[in-house]
Design an enzyme around this catalytic site. Structure first.
Site, PDB file in Angstrom:
ATOM      1  N   SER A 107       0.832  -1.206   0.000  1.00  0.00           N
ATOM      2  CA  SER A 107       0.000   0.000   0.000  1.00  0.00           C
ATOM      3  C   SER A 107       0.870   1.261   0.000  1.00  0.00           C
ATOM      4  O   SER A 107       1.686   1.440  -0.901  1.00  0.00           O
ATOM      5  CB  SER A 107      -0.959  -0.046   1.192  1.00  0.00           C
ATOM      6  OG  SER A 107      -1.986   0.904   1.045  1.00  0.00           O
ATOM      7  N   ASP A 212      -9.930  -4.475  -5.189  1.00  0.00           N
ATOM      8  CA  ASP A 212      -9.362  -3.529  -4.226  1.00  0.00           C
ATOM      9  C   ASP A 212     -10.026  -2.173  -4.415  1.00  0.00           C
ATOM     10  O   ASP A 212      -9.793  -1.492  -5.418  1.00  0.00           O
ATOM     11  CB  ASP A 212      -7.847  -3.424  -4.444  1.00  0.00           C
ATOM     12  CG  ASP A 212      -7.140  -2.612  -3.369  1.00  0.00           C
ATOM     13  OD1 ASP A 212      -7.818  -1.832  -2.666  1.00  0.00           O
ATOM     14  OD2 ASP A 212      -5.913  -2.753  -3.238  1.00  0.00           O
ATOM     15  N   HIS A 242      -7.857  -5.448  -0.643  1.00  0.00           N
ATOM     16  CA  HIS A 242      -6.617  -4.675  -0.548  1.00  0.00           C
ATOM     17  C   HIS A 242      -5.456  -5.425   0.105  1.00  0.00           C
ATOM     18  O   HIS A 242      -4.337  -5.390  -0.402  1.00  0.00           O
ATOM     19  CB  HIS A 242      -6.876  -3.374   0.211  1.00  0.00           C
ATOM     20  CG  HIS A 242      -5.688  -2.479   0.293  1.00  0.00           C
ATOM     21  ND1 HIS A 242      -4.988  -2.054  -0.824  1.00  0.00           N
ATOM     22  CD2 HIS A 242      -5.037  -1.929   1.365  1.00  0.00           C
ATOM     23  CE1 HIS A 242      -3.988  -1.276  -0.460  1.00  0.00           C
ATOM     24  NE2 HIS A 242      -3.988  -1.197   0.861  1.00  0.00           N
TER      25      HIS A 242
END
Length: 267
Positions: A107, A212, A242
């Site tokens: 991320s 996601d 995610h």
């Protein structure tokens, strides 16, 4: 399961807390850069899997995150966090000079890892990007508001496993408050720098969940297409959200990651 030990590393803005997992006779070093608002303690399962592949695993809590100091989730320049990764790499490789280094970023940590790789390609044997914030990110639209609204991350976007979201909400080391304007500006600046930076010539793996919603795959691809080199590989997982390392198909994901790293280290 091997429990982590703690070490402290002098970072750009303060002393960072780093979790380290080590088995017998490690053959390589895995550096993990966690995502926004979370901390390295959420990567115990990942560390377990990497230990089975003979890794020495080190994962810092970024400044303002987890057990590291600083205002929560606040930084004015992402380059400080990139420099912190380099400080950790230097310290660990000084103790293990013959071991190659693989950087794994998730991320926001994927954004930091991509920027680090652009600046220090020769110091990495391989790079793994999990659901990275690259290209564009819809969360940056919050900068258009005079006051940043309180829009915490929806735990349902993390994984199809509801226990992951429940643990996330209950984790006191996870930030559950609003985004900070300075941090969002720093992310925006970092994305622009990555888009204008060099391509990645080291072996790189990009993994992403098709569903996601927090960091949409299509938005990330706009950044990926700017930096992908000749040794670039990708896996997009149908139905996954995610946090691929916490998803219902996490074993499949980690098998792909470990196989990629094995090939990169043996090439």
């Amino acid at each position: 399961m091997i429990e982590s030990t703690d070490r402290e590393v002098a970072g750009s803005l303060g002393t960072l807390t780093v979790r380290e997992w080590s088995g017998d006779n490690p053959g390589w070093i895995a550096l993990i850069a966690h995502g926004y608002g979370e901390h390295s303690g959420r990567y115990q399962w990942v560390a377990d899997q990497l230990l089975q592949a003979r890794a020495l695993v080190c994962a810092p809590d970024h400044i303002g995150h987890g057990r590291s100091p600083g205002d929560r989730v606040y930084y004015e320049d992402a380059e400080y966090l990139v420099a912190d990764l380099e400080a950790l790499r230097r310290e660990v490789t000084a103790q293990h000079p013959d071991l190659p280094v693989v950087l794994i970023g998730h991320s926001m940590g994927g954004m930091l890892a991509a920027r680090y790789a652009q600046e220090h390609q020769r110091r990495l044997a391989a790079l793994v990007l999990s659901g990275p914030v690259l290209g564009t990110w819809h969360v940056l639209d919050l900068l258009e508001h005079d006051e940043i609204p309180d829009t915490p991350i929806d735990p349902a976007t993390l994984s199809r496993d509801p226990e992951v979201g429940a643990a996330y909400l209950a984790d006191e080391l996870v930030w559950h408050g609003p985004f900070k304007r300075a941090t969002l500006r720093a992310v925006d600046d970092c994305l622009l720098a990555i888009n204008e930076g060099p391509t990645l010539e080291i072996p790189t793996l990009w993994v992403h969940g098709e569903d996601d919603e927090l960091v949409p795959e299509a938005d990330t691809r706009t950044g990926i297409d700017r930096i992908r080199g000749n040794e670039f590989h990708e896996h997009i997982y149908p139905g996954a959200r995610h946090e691929l390392f916490n998803e219902t198909n996490k074993t499949e994901v980690m098998t792909d990651v470990r196989n990629f790293i094995g090939r990169a280290l043996n090439s």
